[in-house]
Write an enzyme that holds these catalytic residues in place. Structure first.
Site, PDB file in Angstrom:
ATOM      1  N   ASN A   1      -2.978   0.456  -3.873  1.00  0.00           N
ATOM      2  CA  ASN A   1      -2.800  -0.920  -3.195  1.00  0.00           C
ATOM      3  C   ASN A   1      -3.084  -2.049  -3.584  1.00  0.00           C
ATOM      4  O   ASN A   1      -3.827  -1.968  -4.694  1.00  0.00           O
ATOM      5  CB  ASN A   1      -4.012  -0.483  -1.959  1.00  0.00           C
ATOM      6  CG  ASN A   1      -4.174  -1.898  -1.197  1.00  0.00           C
ATOM      7  OD1 ASN A   1      -4.951  -2.813  -1.249  1.00  0.00           O
ATOM      8  ND2 ASN A   1      -3.184  -1.998  -0.024  1.00  0.00           N
ATOM      9  N   VAL A   2      -2.282  -3.030  -3.598  1.00  0.00           N
ATOM     10  CA  VAL A   2      -2.778  -4.390  -4.034  1.00  0.00           C
ATOM     11  C   VAL A   2      -2.501  -5.469  -3.166  1.00  0.00           C
ATOM     12  O   VAL A   2      -1.463  -5.300  -2.165  1.00  0.00           O
ATOM     13  CB  VAL A   2      -1.569  -4.958  -5.326  1.00  0.00           C
ATOM     14  CG1 VAL A   2      -2.220  -4.166  -6.635  1.00  0.00           C
ATOM     15  CG2 VAL A   2      -0.299  -4.587  -5.132  1.00  0.00           C
ATOM     16  N   ARG A   3      -3.214  -6.363  -3.068  1.00  0.00           N
ATOM     17  CA  ARG A   3      -3.294  -7.272  -1.792  1.00  0.00           C
ATOM     18  C   ARG A   3      -3.965  -8.610  -2.211  1.00  0.00           C
ATOM     19  O   ARG A   3      -4.707  -8.723  -3.105  1.00  0.00           O
ATOM     20  CB  ARG A   3      -4.140  -6.912  -0.592  1.00  0.00           C
ATOM     21  CG  ARG A   3      -5.444  -6.439  -0.816  1.00  0.00           C
ATOM     22  CD  ARG A   3      -6.189  -5.485   0.112  1.00  0.00           C
ATOM     23  NE  ARG A   3      -7.462  -5.082  -0.241  1.00  0.00           N
ATOM     24  CZ  ARG A   3      -8.042  -4.324  -1.152  1.00  0.00           C
ATOM     25  NH1 ARG A   3      -6.909  -3.260  -1.596  1.00  0.00           N
ATOM     26  NH2 ARG A   3      -9.163  -3.925  -1.203  1.00  0.00           N
TER      27      ARG A   3
ATOM     28  N   HIS B   1       2.174  12.108  -0.999  1.00  0.00           N
ATOM     29  CA  HIS B   1       1.559  13.564  -0.855  1.00  0.00           C
ATOM     30  C   HIS B   1       2.724  14.345  -1.330  1.00  0.00           C
ATOM     31  O   HIS B   1       4.008  14.932  -0.629  1.00  0.00           O
ATOM     32  CB  HIS B   1       1.485  13.559   0.604  1.00  0.00           C
ATOM     33  CG  HIS B   1       0.407  12.852   1.327  1.00  0.00           C
ATOM     34  ND1 HIS B   1      -1.049  13.206   0.837  1.00  0.00           N
ATOM     35  CD2 HIS B   1       0.281  11.944   2.090  1.00  0.00           C
ATOM     36  CE1 HIS B   1      -1.883  12.492   1.360  1.00  0.00           C
ATOM     37  NE2 HIS B   1      -0.932  11.685   2.231  1.00  0.00           N
TER      38      HIS B   1
ATOM     39  N   HIS C   1      -2.580   7.360  -4.292  1.00  0.00           N
ATOM     40  CA  HIS C   1      -2.868   6.212  -3.462  1.00  0.00           C
ATOM     41  C   HIS C   1      -2.904   4.726  -4.319  1.00  0.00           C
ATOM     42  O   HIS C   1      -3.737   4.978  -5.265  1.00  0.00           O
ATOM     43  CB  HIS C   1      -3.720   6.287  -2.692  1.00  0.00           C
ATOM     44  CG  HIS C   1      -4.519   4.923  -2.133  1.00  0.00           C
ATOM     45  ND1 HIS C   1      -5.540   4.114  -2.751  1.00  0.00           N
ATOM     46  CD2 HIS C   1      -3.974   4.363  -0.974  1.00  0.00           C
ATOM     47  CE1 HIS C   1      -5.753   3.088  -1.826  1.00  0.00           C
ATOM     48  NE2 HIS C   1      -4.911   3.041  -0.872  1.00  0.00           N
TER      49      HIS C   1
ATOM     50  N   SER D   1       0.938  -1.206  -0.080  1.00  0.00           N
ATOM     51  CA  SER D   1       0.053   0.014  -0.082  1.00  0.00           C
ATOM     52  C   SER D   1       0.807   1.280  -0.154  1.00  0.00           C
ATOM     53  O   SER D   1       1.945   1.424   0.841  1.00  0.00           O
ATOM     54  CB  SER D   1      -0.817   0.014   1.056  1.00  0.00           C
ATOM     55  OG  SER D   1      -1.658   1.075   1.231  1.00  0.00           O
TER      56      SER D   1
ATOM     57  N   HIS E   1     -20.567  12.049   4.409  1.00  0.00           N
ATOM     58  CA  HIS E   1     -21.045  13.245   4.990  1.00  0.00           C
ATOM     59  C   HIS E   1     -20.681  14.525   4.308  1.00  0.00           C
ATOM     60  O   HIS E   1     -21.272  15.480   4.768  1.00  0.00           O
ATOM     61  CB  HIS E   1     -20.286  13.290   6.139  1.00  0.00           C
ATOM     62  CG  HIS E   1     -18.635  13.360   6.348  1.00  0.00           C
ATOM     63  ND1 HIS E   1     -18.025  12.073   5.732  1.00  0.00           N
ATOM     64  CD2 HIS E   1     -17.956  14.021   6.547  1.00  0.00           C
ATOM     65  CE1 HIS E   1     -16.861  12.529   5.778  1.00  0.00           C
ATOM     66  NE2 HIS E   1     -16.913  13.508   6.438  1.00  0.00           N
TER      67      HIS E   1
ATOM     68  N   GLY F   1      -5.407  -5.290  15.038  1.00  0.00           N
ATOM     69  CA  GLY F   1      -4.263  -5.078  15.922  1.00  0.00           C
ATOM     70  C   GLY F   1      -3.119  -5.033  15.130  1.00  0.00           C
ATOM     71  O   GLY F   1      -1.857  -5.561  15.327  1.00  0.00           O
TER      72      GLY F   1
ATOM     73  N   ARG G   1       0.117  -2.721  12.933  1.00  0.00           N
ATOM     74  CA  ARG G   1       1.144  -1.792  13.240  1.00  0.00           C
ATOM     75  C   ARG G   1       0.634  -0.416  13.085  1.00  0.00           C
ATOM     76  O   ARG G   1       0.623  -0.296  11.902  1.00  0.00           O
ATOM     77  CB  ARG G   1       2.429  -2.140  12.536  1.00  0.00           C
ATOM     78  CG  ARG G   1       3.535  -1.438  13.070  1.00  0.00           C
ATOM     79  CD  ARG G   1       4.737  -2.184  12.433  1.00  0.00           C
ATOM     80  NE  ARG G   1       5.931  -1.467  12.977  1.00  0.00           N
ATOM     81  CZ  ARG G   1       6.561  -0.376  12.481  1.00  0.00           C
ATOM     82  NH1 ARG G   1       6.140   0.220  11.484  1.00  0.00           N
ATOM     83  NH2 ARG G   1       7.720   0.087  13.217  1.00  0.00           N
TER      84      ARG G   1
END
Length: 302
Positions: A110-112, A98, A108, A94, A177, A260, A262
């Site tokens: 991300n690959v997973r 900036h 941004h 990920s 929102h 949980g 990091r």
């Protein structure tokens, strides 16, 4: 199902991206290798690469993680209740860049890969990922180039994927929102297994490999554009939207914090400077107003 091949690809992708972006910036990514103690509910390891206060990047991070747990957190089973109670293995890369210059857009990617397992059943696997562009001052040619590169990456796997993943991205990166998009979108996919493991893995690799050709030419062209305090102030204001999305809606952030993970690595995506102004509105006809009228509303860029 060769998860070791996925891991090897992800580590190589991280290396290639940090090398290329470090060359553009002239700075050096600091590498933080970490391990989760076996006594914690989330086990595994990772490698976080960070560049801060660079010539081009005010803050940029590329993180690799490979973690395992005994129970999927709520964010992972919200759309797949049948997976509740399964153990899991997750790995991915990920990144968020900036740039310092307000005319250069944040990106941004991300690959997973995710595997949910139970002793008495076949493992359930899927891939996810995507990339999206968040300009502060929009350029139609930049948005078109970014989307065109995404489209070309997906075309070998089916012409229907780009419009489908683009719509998914438009829907996902939307601040309900605020009733506005985070940026000009890109592509997004999750729970993807329909091409079989090898072909789905190949598609994920195509997305990961497209990040540099999609964003680097834009950054190279925009990072030296002259700017002043007005542009920096608007950049910080719009970065506030980035913070809101990541902490309220982003599934990856929620998954990491709920399981949980990091914290330093999870929150590396946050911008270094952001602010909020009460009920601020851009001046009609201004470049700032153009972002809201010409770029944030979803549209076809290619």
């Amino acid at each position: 199902m060769d998860t070791q091949a996925v891991r090897a690809y992800l580590l190589d992708l991280q290396d290639r991206i940090t090398t290329a972006v470090g060359t553009l910036d002239g700075g050096t990514f600091v590498t933080d290798t970490w391990d989760k103690p076996p006594t914690e509910r989330l086990r595994g390891s990772g490698r976080t690469c960070i560049l801060e206060n660079g010539a081009v990047l005010e803050r940029g991070g590329v993180g690799f993680s490979h973690v395992m747990g005994d129970t999927l957190p709520p964010s992972a089973t919200a759309n797949r209740p049948e997976l509740a109670g399964r153990g899991f293995e997750a790995m991915g890369v990920s990144l968020v860049f900036h740039p310092r210059n307000p005319y250069a857009p944040t990106v941004h990617m991300n690959v997973r890969c995710f595997v949910a397992q139970r002793p008495d059943a076949e493992p359930v696997w899927w891939f996810g990922g995507g990339m999206d562009l968040t300009p502060y001052y929009g350029f139609a040619e930049d948005a078109a180039h970014f989307h065109r590169t995404c489209k070309q990456a997906l075309e070998p796997f089916g012409e229907e994927l780009y419009p489908r993943f683009k719509q998914w991205c438009d829907d996902y990166f939307y601040l309900k929102h605020r009733k506005e998009a985070r940026g000009v979108g890109g592509i997004f996919f999750d729970d993807f297994a329909e091409l079989g493991f090898e072909r789905s893995f190949e598609m994920m690799r195509a997305v990961g490999d497209a990040l540099l050709p999609a964003w680097l030419p834009i950054a190279e062209q925009r990072h030296a554009t002259p700017y002043g305090e007005r542009e920096r102030a608007f950049q910080a204001y719009r970065r506030g939207r980035y913070v809101e999305f990541n902490l309220v809606f982003d599934r990856g952030t929620l998954f990491g914090l709920q399981s949980g993970g990091r914290t330093e690595s999870i929150l590396m995506s946050m911008p270094p400077v952001a602010n909020w102004r009460y009920d601020w509105q851009p001046e009609p006809g201004s470049p700032e107003a153009a972002l809201y009228t010409d770029f944030l509303p979803a549209r076809d860029w290619v």
